[in-house]
Design a protein around this motif. Sequence first.
Motif, short mmCIF file in Angstrom:
data_model
loop_
_atom_site.label_atom_id
_atom_site.label_comp_id
_atom_site.label_asym_id
_atom_site.label_seq_id
_atom_site.Cartn_x
_atom_site.Cartn_y
_atom_site.Cartn_z
N THR A 114 8.89 62.10 -6.38
CA THR A 114 10.19 61.33 -6.75
C THR A 114 11.28 61.19 -5.57
OG1 THR A 114 10.88 63.58 -7.03
CG2 THR A 114 10.44 62.43 -8.93
N LEU A 161 16.56 60.62 -13.58
CA LEU A 161 16.18 61.74 -14.21
C LEU A 161 17.14 62.02 -15.35
CD1 LEU A 161 15.88 64.29 -11.26
CD2 LEU A 161 13.90 62.66 -12.30
N ILE A 192 14.66 69.58 -12.73
CA ILE A 192 15.59 68.17 -12.82
C ILE A 192 16.52 68.61 -11.86
CG2 ILE A 192 17.14 66.87 -14.32
CD1 ILE A 192 14.29 66.30 -15.08
#
Length: 551
Positions: free
Chosen positions: A203, A209, A224
């Motif tokens: 990512t 997210l 997260i």
Amino acid sequence: MDSSFKSPVDMLKQWVEQYGDNIYLRQPINGQYVDFSWREVQQKMQQIAGALRHLGLEPGDKVAILSKNCAEWFITDLALMHGGYISVPIYPTANADTIRYVLEHSEAKAIFIGKLDYWADQEAGVGGDLLRMAMPYDTMPAQYQWQTLLKMGQPLVDTPAITEDQIMTLIYTSGSTGKPKGAIQTFASYAWTCKAVVRDLKTGIDDRLLSYLPLAHITERVAIEGSSFYSGSCVAFVESLDSFVADVQRARPTVFFSVPRLWSLFQKNIIDKIGYAKLNLLLKLPIISSIVKKKIHQGLGLNHCNLLGSGSAPIPPSLIAWYHKIGLNICEAWGMTENSAYSIINHPFDARKIGTVGRPIEGCSIKQAESGELLVKSPGLMTGYYKQPEATASSFDEEGYFRTGDLCSIDIDGCVTITGRVKDNFKTAKGKYVAPVPIERKLAQDPHVELICIIGSGLPHPVALVQLSEGAKMQPREEVRSSLKATLDSVNPHLESHETVDAIVVMTDPWDVDNDVLTPTLKIKRHVLESCFSDKVDGLRGGKICWEDEI
């Protein structure tokens, strides 16, 4: 010491220098996003940390957070790190007794309270003498409101550098077998795991997210919140359960983690809309199939996702297989509070390995004890349980591997299948031991079953308690009964005689966190169901299928 070590606060500084005005956090309020740039988050972090100093809190003090996910949760977490405080997150659904226990056990000096659905029921657990600070939402009364805190004292700008061995947080386990234990996580264990997530999932600043699984749980805190610190990804939040689907669609996430319960609910909504038989037919038609899949992905808001994940409780392999059929590949992962939640994952997704939780990630090693228990070692491991030296000592073997309490099998490719819990095995009235989880896995292949728990301690034979899936509840009883009967009749002949299941009982009341059958991470508390139903089901025999109201 690792000179390249960077704490989340160091990472925030890096993103502010590189992309200060880019949006970092997106909080929906009345259906509209209120956005926070990297720079604003850093300023608010410094202001909140300064307010805590002004109120007399000292580095090393424990400060609790009781709130549903929101932008202010992240800001508070960063402010606690920045000020040298130790955060103690509490589940926003926790009852008053659990809240009281965690606050007292952790010796928290203050608490941040935020978005809560039932704060009136929880307030008794907070106590009157604890310093309360409120995030800007409808929440229980507090001495200090968010806007006041942002103007109080001087922003805390310069603080000693955060060191790796510094305690960052106490994360209390969900307590499926007793009182929650506080796992001590340092900045080193947290940073290592967050960086591993970013390394494996690749990512970056262009990723989006969505944060909605409880931040009090290690999975969301690492996968997260934590990954956003180390990848620079933007994070959106969910306003409420009612607006969930709209919130997902608006956030257009590129990565989406969920829990089995929600994947099951999504499946129900899709089948309700299209119909089971019709969907199966459409998926067989070449061009139509891809149009249908695309429509489903858009309807869920997951059409931009590069990665889907499931964790925190076991997911039926049949559910992952069903999603694979509609073109959504869910990577099942395994982790615990004690190892920062990220150790083993089926990623990149391998359809041949559905039913396993995949392989250990780079930097994590596993082994199997003679008893079949899974042992794990990684830099993400906790340093121990807070104020529980005996529990800590018994949790590690002589090589520093953590005893997970999960039973497993490991295949030739190194993929792990969780086959049960060490403590789940019980003795029947005949004095024979039964391992319930492998039997539950077999029975759970029936598409009508959403949750299943086998009890049998002191009974002649095990009995399966079942919660039907949402779709199955709508079907005629006799249809469901014959399907469950066929499933049971296909499983029983392959079991040892003392393991054969005497009956499947369909439960009337839903199992949830409120009635104490599920933990906040939706794991079943077997001992609770055992104490409620053992006497009731004693006497059912011969592979019977019945509803609770028929007993």
